[in-house]
Design a protein around this motif. Structure first.
Motif, PDB file in Angstrom:
ATOM      1  N   THR A  29       0.824  -1.213   0.000  1.00 49.26           N
ATOM      2  CA  THR A  29       0.000   0.000   0.000  1.00 49.26           C
ATOM      3  C   THR A  29       0.861   1.268   0.000  1.00 49.26           C
ATOM      4  O   THR A  29       0.392   2.317  -0.425  1.00 49.26           O
ATOM      5  CB  THR A  29      -0.982   0.032   1.189  1.00 49.26           C
ATOM      6  N   GLU A  57      -0.204  -2.018  -9.728  1.00 45.80           N
ATOM      7  CA  GLU A  57      -1.532  -1.419  -9.658  1.00 45.80           C
ATOM      8  C   GLU A  57      -2.549  -2.415  -9.089  1.00 45.80           C
ATOM      9  O   GLU A  57      -3.423  -2.044  -8.320  1.00 45.80           O
ATOM     10  CB  GLU A  57      -1.986  -0.950 -11.036  1.00 45.80           C
ATOM     11  N   VAL A  58      -2.392  -3.690  -9.442  1.00 42.90           N
ATOM     12  CA  VAL A  58      -3.285  -4.742  -8.952  1.00 42.90           C
ATOM     13  C   VAL A  58      -2.453  -5.896  -8.427  1.00 42.90           C
ATOM     14  O   VAL A  58      -1.569  -6.391  -9.127  1.00 42.90           O
ATOM     15  CB  VAL A  58      -4.225  -5.264 -10.066  1.00 42.90           C
ATOM     16  N   THR A  59      -2.718  -6.317  -7.210  1.00 41.25           N
ATOM     17  CA  THR A  59      -2.095  -7.491  -6.621  1.00 41.25           C
ATOM     18  C   THR A  59      -3.215  -8.390  -6.127  1.00 41.25           C
ATOM     19  O   THR A  59      -4.117  -7.936  -5.416  1.00 41.25           O
ATOM     20  CB  THR A  59      -1.186  -7.122  -5.433  1.00 41.25           C
ATOM     21  N   MET A  74      -6.594  -2.546   3.963  1.00 43.46           N
ATOM     22  CA  MET A  74      -5.627  -2.503   2.865  1.00 43.46           C
ATOM     23  C   MET A  74      -6.107  -3.274   1.635  1.00 43.46           C
ATOM     24  O   MET A  74      -5.351  -3.441   0.680  1.00 43.46           O
ATOM     25  CB  MET A  74      -4.283  -3.058   3.353  1.00 43.46           C
ATOM     26  N   VAL A  75      -7.345  -3.764   1.661  1.00 36.76           N
ATOM     27  CA  VAL A  75      -7.893  -4.557   0.562  1.00 36.76           C
ATOM     28  C   VAL A  75      -8.878  -3.700  -0.220  1.00 36.76           C
ATOM     29  O   VAL A  75      -9.804  -3.135   0.349  1.00 36.76           O
ATOM     30  CB  VAL A  75      -8.592  -5.831   1.109  1.00 36.76           C
ATOM     31  N   SER A  76      -8.669  -3.618  -1.518  1.00 41.24           N
ATOM     32  CA  SER A  76      -9.553  -2.818  -2.375  1.00 41.24           C
ATOM     33  C   SER A  76     -10.815  -3.563  -2.760  1.00 41.24           C
ATOM     34  O   SER A  76     -11.881  -2.964  -2.893  1.00 41.24           O
ATOM     35  CB  SER A  76      -8.819  -2.417  -3.654  1.00 41.24           C
ATOM     36  N   ALA A  77     -10.705  -4.852  -2.983  1.00 44.25           N
ATOM     37  CA  ALA A  77     -11.852  -5.672  -3.364  1.00 44.25           C
ATOM     38  C   ALA A  77     -11.629  -7.076  -2.822  1.00 44.25           C
ATOM     39  O   ALA A  77     -10.513  -7.588  -2.845  1.00 44.25           O
ATOM     40  CB  ALA A  77     -12.026  -5.712  -4.869  1.00 44.25           C
ATOM     41  N   ASP A 125     -16.996  -8.376  -1.912  1.00 43.33           N
ATOM     42  CA  ASP A 125     -17.547  -7.607  -3.019  1.00 43.33           C
ATOM     43  C   ASP A 125     -18.117  -8.543  -4.076  1.00 43.33           C
ATOM     44  O   ASP A 125     -19.034  -8.181  -4.807  1.00 43.33           O
ATOM     45  CB  ASP A 125     -16.456  -6.734  -3.637  1.00 43.33           C
ATOM     46  N   LEU A 138     -18.681  -2.597  -5.827  1.00 41.54           N
ATOM     47  CA  LEU A 138     -17.355  -2.458  -5.239  1.00 41.54           C
ATOM     48  C   LEU A 138     -17.307  -1.193  -4.391  1.00 41.54           C
ATOM     49  O   LEU A 138     -17.917  -0.200  -4.707  1.00 41.54           O
ATOM     50  CB  LEU A 138     -16.279  -2.391  -6.319  1.00 41.54           C
ATOM     51  N   ARG A 139     -16.560  -1.280  -3.312  1.00 47.14           N
ATOM     52  CA  ARG A 139     -16.411  -0.129  -2.415  1.00 47.14           C
ATOM     53  C   ARG A 139     -15.766   1.007  -3.137  1.00 47.14           C
ATOM     54  O   ARG A 139     -14.973   0.919  -3.970  1.00 47.14           O
ATOM     55  CB  ARG A 139     -15.555  -0.484  -1.207  1.00 47.14           C
TER      56      ARG A 139
END
Length: 139
Positions: A29, A57-59, A74-77, A125, A138-139
């Motif tokens: 992050t 950008e995506v992990t 720390m989690v986007s989705a 999500d 998605l948030r």
């Protein structure tokens, strides 16, 4: 990255979620490469191999515990894949062999405790169930 590399053996689900939330995701992050010692399943200890996960950008983090509450900020989705216990057990025995049955039973008990405490399926999500897909915005 695979959480299988963080679990310290068959009794290590909680330890791996802690390592994910303190060693791996914070670095990513911040845009930094995450470094961690990989569990050596054959030697039953952490190995000398230092794995690296470069910041991108995506992990994608896969494995039981990726949706831990400690990692949630720390989690986007979050994608949660679920199946009935008998299906998961049959797949595990087919993959790992009957010799892993005692380990699998210990692991399954940890999964149940994790699911009950962290409730990742409720925060997902995208929820994947056999024969269906349920999604949320998605948030």
């Amino acid at each position: 990255m695979r959480l299988e590399d963080l679990y310290p053996g068959w009794d290590g689900l909680r330890a791996a979620t802690g390592r994910l939330a303190t060693e791996v995701l914070p670095a990513l992050t911040r845009g930094e490469t995450a470094r961690y010692a990989r569990w050596d399943w054959t030697a039953d200890r952490y190995g000398v191999i230092q794995d690296e996960v470069p910041a991108k950008e995506v992990t994608i983090v896969e494995g039981v515990g990726a949706g831990a509450l400690a990692a949630a900020p720390m989690v986007s989705a979050l994608v949660f894949l679920d199946a009935p216990e008998q299906v998961r057990h049959a797949r595990a025995m087919a993959r790992d062999g009957e010799g892993y049955r005692p380990h699998w039973e210990r692991w399954a008990a940890q999964e149940l405790a994790y699911f009950a405490q962290d409730r990742p399926h409720e925060r997902a999500d995208l929820l994947l169930l056999p024969g269906s897909v349920q999604g949320r915005a998605l948030r």
